[in-house]
Design an enzyme around this catalytic site. Structure first.
Site, PDB file in Angstrom:
ATOM      1  N   HIS A  31      87.469  45.249  57.988  1.00  0.00           N
ATOM      2  CA  HIS A  31      88.122  45.720  58.884  1.00  0.00           C
ATOM      3  C   HIS A  31      88.021  44.678  60.738  1.00  0.00           C
ATOM      4  CE1 HIS A  31      88.279  49.129  56.010  1.00  0.00           C
ATOM      5  NE2 HIS A  31      89.452  48.989  56.938  1.00  0.00           N
TER       6      HIS A  31
ATOM      7  N   LYS B 145      86.745  47.852  64.866  1.00  0.00           N
ATOM      8  CA  LYS B 145      85.869  49.521  64.006  1.00  0.00           C
ATOM      9  C   LYS B 145      84.561  49.755  64.411  1.00  0.00           C
ATOM     10  CE  LYS B 145      86.168  51.119  59.472  1.00  0.00           C
ATOM     11  NZ  LYS B 145      86.724  52.129  59.563  1.00  0.00           N
TER      12      LYS B 145
ATOM     13  N   THR C 286      88.766  62.317  58.864  1.00  0.00           N
ATOM     14  CA  THR C 286      88.439  61.740  59.119  1.00  0.00           C
ATOM     15  C   THR C 286      86.745  60.886  58.782  1.00  0.00           C
ATOM     16  OG1 THR C 286      88.786  63.176  61.258  1.00  0.00           O
ATOM     17  CG2 THR C 286      86.610  61.799  61.564  1.00  0.00           C
ATOM     18  N   THR C 287      86.808  59.701  60.019  1.00  0.00           N
ATOM     19  CA  THR C 287      85.315  59.159  58.927  1.00  0.00           C
ATOM     20  C   THR C 287      83.907  58.930  59.982  1.00  0.00           C
ATOM     21  OG1 THR C 287      86.096  56.695  60.129  1.00  0.00           O
ATOM     22  CG2 THR C 287      86.823  56.979  57.364  1.00  0.00           C
TER      23      THR C 287
ATOM     24  N   LEU D 260      96.303  55.723  64.468  1.00  0.00           N
ATOM     25  CA  LEU D 260      96.588  56.772  63.460  1.00  0.00           C
ATOM     26  C   LEU D 260      97.302  57.800  63.780  1.00  0.00           C
ATOM     27  CD1 LEU D 260      96.907  56.962  60.421  1.00  0.00           C
ATOM     28  CD2 LEU D 260      94.775  58.271  60.157  1.00  0.00           C
TER      29      LEU D 260
ATOM     30  N   GLY E 240      93.575  64.132  67.009  1.00  0.00           N
ATOM     31  CA  GLY E 240      93.293  62.738  67.397  1.00  0.00           C
ATOM     32  C   GLY E 240      94.847  61.599  67.579  1.00  0.00           C
ATOM     33  N   CYS E 241      95.572  62.499  68.032  1.00  0.00           N
ATOM     34  CA  CYS E 241      96.908  62.764  68.732  1.00  0.00           C
ATOM     35  C   CYS E 241      96.998  61.530  69.249  1.00  0.00           C
ATOM     36  CB  CYS E 241      97.962  63.751  69.138  1.00  0.00           C
ATOM     37  SG  CYS E 241      98.107  64.148  70.598  1.00  0.00           S
ATOM     38  N   ASN E 242      96.133  61.150  70.001  1.00  0.00           N
ATOM     39  CA  ASN E 242      96.104  60.090  70.655  1.00  0.00           C
ATOM     40  C   ASN E 242      95.914  58.260  70.454  1.00  0.00           C
ATOM     41  OD1 ASN E 242      98.736  61.217  72.376  1.00  0.00           O
ATOM     42  ND2 ASN E 242      97.315  61.559  74.452  1.00  0.00           N
TER      43      ASN E 242
END
Length: 252
Positions: A143, A147, A87-88, A13, A8-10
């Site tokens: 939030h 989200k 991760t949610t 977070l 999830g680097c892009n």
């Protein structure tokens, strides 16, 4: 030097973690994973699949999407690589898969890497034990309007922690629209607000007879989650196999 693979680097977070690690000398990102690998010009190689990554990392940070979890768990177990899952939106089946994997590798799972939010959880657990008999408990989370999940994973973390302290005696009520009955004692109310660019706010209310106690955590930027994620990643590297939480880190 701790070598990290970040899934999830892009994402928001992921990029915040990347920028934070660039400022540190004892940790580096050796590879990233993204569904859009060419979206951002990173200083490390980015792949669409964890199995394309040939570099060996000391730990994997997952801040991606629940759909990526099965491959990450499989890869981490096969390569004996510690895994931080931040991760949610995970399902009960996902949680069970995490527990199974943790028997073979160290896994730290949390819906929120903020040290402050996890300290709030530590505090509300103690408050619940003292106040539960005469106080109603409500949780309000806020939030940004982008989200996806509601209530937040952190709101569930707070509610679950309180409920565990109280021997699972509480049931969750989500909002009160259409509810024409008065509030009953064994409820924890959970309410979600979405709007603007709110980074994250969680407020736990203990409402009693003529007195109210509120414990609140407000996130002003994504950097607090990145700081916690990096600290948690370092923490999990040399641990024995098992399932860990941010509370294990805080209790140090």
């Amino acid at each position: 030097m701790v070598k990290i693979i970040i899934s999830g680097c892009n994402g928001m977070l992921g990029q915040t973690i990347s920028k934070l690690i660039e400022e540190k000398r004892d940790i580096e990102i050796i590879a990233g994973l993204s569904r859009n690998p060419k979206k951002i010009n990173n200083s490390y190689s980015v792949y669409t699949s964890i199995f394309e990554c040939k570099d060996a990392g000391d730990v994997i940070i997952d801040c991606s999407n629940p759909k990526c979890l099965p491959d990450l768990l499989k890869y981490a177990v096969e390569r004996n690589t510690p895994l931080l899952i931040a991760t949610t939106g995970l399902s009960r089946e996902d949680i069970e898969d995490i527990k199974i994997a943790s028997k073979k590798i160290p896994v730290l799972y949390t819906a929120n890497t903020s040290l402050g939010l996890n300290l709030l959880i530590n505090l509300v657990k103690k408050a619940a034990l003292v106040l539960e008999e005469n106080f109603d408990i409500e949780i309000i989370e806020k939030h940004h309007n982008k989200k996806m999940d509601a209530p937040s994973g952190s709101a569930y973390m707070i509610a679950d922690a309180i409920n565990q302290e109280l021997d699972s005696s509480k049931k969750y009520v989500f909002g009160r629209s259409g509810n024409e009955e008065k509030r009953i004692k064994n409820e924890i109310g959970i309410h979600a607000i979405r709007g603007g660019t709110i980074c994250g706010e969680h407020n736990v209310i203990f409402a009693g007879l003529d007195e109210i106690i509120e414990i609140k955590h407000t996130a002003l930027s994504k950097k607090i989650f990145a700081l916690g994620a990096v600290k948690a990643a370092k923490y999990i590297v040399d641990k024995d196999n098992g399932l860990y939480t941010m509370e294990d880190l805080i209790n140090l």
